[in-house]
Design a protein around this motif. Structure first.
Motif, short mmCIF file in Angstrom:
data_model
loop_
_atom_site.label_atom_id
_atom_site.label_comp_id
_atom_site.label_asym_id
_atom_site.label_seq_id
_atom_site.Cartn_x
_atom_site.Cartn_y
_atom_site.Cartn_z
N SER A 60 6.45 -6.93 6.66
CA SER A 60 7.14 -8.21 6.70
C SER A 60 8.66 -8.01 6.77
O SER A 60 9.39 -8.91 7.21
CB SER A 60 6.79 -9.03 5.46
OG SER A 60 7.21 -8.35 4.28
N VAL A 61 9.12 -6.85 6.36
CA VAL A 61 10.55 -6.56 6.27
C VAL A 61 10.96 -5.44 7.23
O VAL A 61 12.03 -5.49 7.83
CB VAL A 61 10.93 -6.19 4.82
CG1 VAL A 61 12.36 -5.71 4.74
CG2 VAL A 61 10.71 -7.38 3.89
N GLN B 133 13.37 -7.83 0.17
CA GLN B 133 11.94 -8.03 -0.09
C GLN B 133 11.71 -9.27 -0.94
O GLN B 133 10.77 -10.04 -0.70
CB GLN B 133 11.37 -6.80 -0.78
CG GLN B 133 11.25 -5.59 0.13
CD GLN B 133 10.93 -4.31 -0.63
OE1 GLN B 133 10.93 -4.29 -1.86
NE2 GLN B 133 10.63 -3.24 0.09
N VAL C 152 12.29 -12.48 1.11
CA VAL C 152 11.16 -12.69 2.01
C VAL C 152 9.93 -13.15 1.24
O VAL C 152 9.24 -14.10 1.66
CB VAL C 152 10.86 -11.39 2.80
CG1 VAL C 152 9.49 -11.46 3.46
CG2 VAL C 152 11.92 -11.16 3.85
N TYR C 153 9.64 -12.52 0.13
CA TYR C 153 8.46 -12.88 -0.66
C TYR C 153 8.48 -14.36 -1.05
O TYR C 153 7.46 -15.04 -1.01
CB TYR C 153 8.38 -12.01 -1.91
CG TYR C 153 7.15 -12.25 -2.75
CD1 TYR C 153 5.94 -11.64 -2.44
CD2 TYR C 153 7.19 -13.11 -3.85
CE1 TYR C 153 4.81 -11.87 -3.20
CE2 TYR C 153 6.06 -13.35 -4.61
CZ TYR C 153 4.87 -12.72 -4.29
OH TYR C 153 3.74 -12.97 -5.04
N ALA D 100 16.72 -8.07 9.17
CA ALA D 100 16.57 -9.44 8.67
C ALA D 100 17.03 -10.45 9.71
O ALA D 100 16.38 -11.49 9.92
CB ALA D 100 17.36 -9.61 7.37
N GLY E 117 14.43 -10.67 12.26
CA GLY E 117 13.28 -11.42 11.78
C GLY E 117 13.46 -12.92 11.81
O GLY E 117 12.51 -13.67 11.56
N TYR F 220 15.30 -14.87 9.83
CA TYR F 220 15.51 -15.58 8.57
C TYR F 220 16.88 -15.28 7.95
O TYR F 220 17.13 -15.63 6.78
CB TYR F 220 14.41 -15.22 7.56
CG TYR F 220 14.27 -13.75 7.24
CD1 TYR F 220 14.97 -13.16 6.20
CD2 TYR F 220 13.44 -12.92 7.99
CE1 TYR F 220 14.85 -11.81 5.91
CE2 TYR F 220 13.30 -11.58 7.71
CZ TYR F 220 14.01 -11.03 6.67
OH TYR F 220 13.88 -9.69 6.39
N ALA G 176 11.57 -17.44 7.34
CA ALA G 176 11.43 -16.80 6.02
C ALA G 176 10.04 -17.05 5.45
O ALA G 176 9.41 -16.14 4.88
CB ALA G 176 12.50 -17.34 5.07
N ARG H 140 7.49 -14.89 7.27
CA ARG H 140 7.54 -13.51 6.78
C ARG H 140 6.91 -13.42 5.38
O ARG H 140 6.26 -12.42 5.05
CB ARG H 140 8.99 -13.03 6.73
CG ARG H 140 9.61 -12.85 8.10
CD ARG H 140 9.21 -11.52 8.70
NE ARG H 140 9.53 -11.44 10.12
CZ ARG H 140 9.42 -10.34 10.84
NH1 ARG H 140 8.99 -9.23 10.27
NH2 ARG H 140 9.69 -10.34 12.11
N SER H 141 7.11 -14.45 4.58
CA SER H 141 6.51 -14.47 3.25
C SER H 141 4.99 -14.43 3.34
O SER H 141 4.32 -13.72 2.58
CB SER H 141 6.96 -15.72 2.49
OG SER H 141 6.33 -15.80 1.23
#
Length: 511
Positions: A245-246, A364, A367-368, A389, A392, A394, A425, A428-429
């Motif tokens: 995810s990261v 991390q 994103v979580y 990032a 991605g 976000y 975001a 990705r989470s």
């Protein structure tokens, strides 16, 4: 209410699940607080599962933890303080970072290996597994060799030139950027050229500078130690602080295990004052922290003034991790604390934006919890973390030296008003949370796996037994080139001979 089927399942589980406990020695020599916190979080996971953990480090925990013992080496931290100053003044070029940082680590490694506490521990106790922090730590791999037990690495920064040689993982500078460069995996020609050059430079420094010095450090403390090449590639597994995810997808040998996000726990209850501030915020909350190594108070004064001027224009409440009791000129919408429970703050429903230095743990966590972020990277892997990032979708990125009131306000306003950042975001989470096992359970499983299989040699790739020229196929290439040369040479000579022979025959016939 009693449920017979659940009782049967519980009984079955008790008989079929093997409870594994072991004595684990962890050696974390690097005194960076964020790296240490990651190591402690990992060791706590193992201690909670019944393992007896002994943690050797320069810092140590203040609270008592079940199955967990600290062996603190304060002298290592004192050595580190000589070069761990104001990180905002860190300006080493990426081509020299591996040389500069590794050189500074020599004294840390020597102080660790020579320390009487560690020496006595190795002579007096038996362990089942060693876990080493992988930051320029080849010298530490003598410890498991000395104890004759398997070992695992924990890499706080993912797969890189630091980790790959220990388990024979391939490195591809064509699409895997160096962690100190702010390149994406889709590089232009000149970026690939730059990335390849730094890969070559790092490899040369490692083999001709780092390893010989580590070998000398080991032999200075253990005179009977063999050459470092005998033991520094014996790692059973490498626990990588990475997650898809990261981090970008990249080839990894079976011994490399992604456990990124292992330190993240379900959000707890916030302190009452912080909860009241966040809940009462009409326009939401922005959280600003530059991590544990970087300190906001060390930022250049003109940058602090710019940030405060921008914050004063915002409607949101700003929670700012600030290491002093006061902040002169602080706007009314800014709340300062020396510490915030970051994971719990980011999980709050009023959280709108995280302004961060782009440390891997912070990325991390944002994103979580599905929170967009503005990254202000300063040094080492923060640059590449920030770049990923942004890729991605976000995050946005601004370099410290490029900060102006207009740029900073524009980026914050863009992140707050454009819902695409929040959507990315949250996407990705969802990826981070969609795993067959939690990162903590994954780490525990593979540690147990390594112990069960006495080092899990079957995970090790054959390239670890090859010389560098065999691995690069230089001998094969040399053979092919030589063969082609010989064939061409012989063919040319043969044709020349046949031509001369035919010419002489023709001449004889004409005469």
């Amino acid at each position: 209410m009693f449920q017979p089927q659940m009782f049967v399942f519980w009984c079955f589980s008790m008989f079929t699940y093997e409870i594994e406990t072991a004595k684990i020695l962890a050696v974390f020599h690097y005194p960076g607080k964020s790296h240490y916190m990651g190591g402690v979080a990992l060791m706590k996971i193992l201690a909670e599962r019944g393992h007896e953990v002994t943690m050797v480090s320069p810092i140590g925990e203040s609270e008592k933890i079940d199955n967990y013992r600290d062996v603190v080496l304060p002298e290592v931290f004192e050595v580190a303080e000589q070069f761990m100053k104001n990180y905002f003044e860190y300006n080493m070029h990426p081509y020299f970072q591996i040389y500069g940082i590794s050189k500074k680590c020599f004294s840390l490694l020597n102080t660790t290996l020579s320390h009487p506490k560690l020496q006595n521990l190795l002579k007096s106790e038996k362990f089942d597994l060693v876990i080493l922090q992988q930051i320029y730590s080849d010298a530490l791999t003598y410890i498991p060799y000395y104890l004759d037990i398997p070992f695992a690495f924990y890499s706080p920064m993912g797969a890189s030139y630091l980790t790959n040689p220990s388990v024979g993982n391939p490195s591809y500078p064509s699409f895997i950027p160096d962690m100190f460069l702010d390149y994406s995996s889709e590089m232009s020609f000149f970026e690939r050229l730059d990335n390849t050059m730094i890969f070559i430079v790092n490899s040369i420094i490692r083999y001709f500078f780092i390893l010989p010095n580590h070998d000398r450090i080991v032999k200075g403390n253990f005179p009977n130690a063999p050459d470092i090449s005998v033991y520094n590639t014996k790692a059973s597994i490498v626990l990588l602080n990475t997650d898809l995810s990261v981090n970008d997808p990249a080839p990894k040998v079976p011994a490399m295990i992604d456990i990124g996000g292992f330190h993240i726990k379900p959000p707890g209850k916030l302190p009452r004052d912080i909860e009241d501030i966040m809940s009462s915020s009409r326009y939401g909350v922005i959280y600003f922290s530059m991590g544990s190594n970087l300190k906001g108070v060390d930022m250049p004064p003109h940058i602090i003034d710019i940030i405060m001027n921008v914050f004063a224009k915002l409607n949101q409440t700003i929670l700012w991790k600030w290491e002093n009791d006061e902040l002169v000129g602080k706007p009314d919408n800014v709340v300062i604390r020396k510490w915030f429970p970051q994971n719990d703050v980011l999980a709050h429903k009023k959280m709108k934006l995280f302004i961060t230095h782009a440390g891997l743990h912070s990325i991390q966590e944002t994103v979580y919890h599905g929170v967009p972020c503005l990254t202000i990277p300063v040094y080492t892997d923060q640059l590449s973390n920030a770049k990923r990032a942004v890729g991605g979708g976000y995050a946005e990125l601004i370099h410290l030296n490029d900060i102006s009131e207009e740029k900073l306000y524009t980026l914050i306003d863009k992140l707050l008003c454009n819902s695409n950042y929040s959507a990315a975001a949250k996407k990705r989470s969802a990826i981070m949370r969609d795993r067959p096992l939690s990162p903590a359970d994954t780490a525990a499983y593979w540690v147990n796996y390594t112990i069960r299989h006495n080092g899990a040699d079957h995970l090790k790739v054959a390239s670890l037994k090859m010389t560098w020229y065999q691995y690069l196929l230089l001998d094969v290439i040399a053979f092919i080139v030589t063969t082609i040369f010989v064939v061409v040479f012989v063919t040319k000579k043969l044709l020349s001979f046949l031509y001369s022979f035919a010419k002489s025959k023709r001449k004889e016939k004409d005469e």
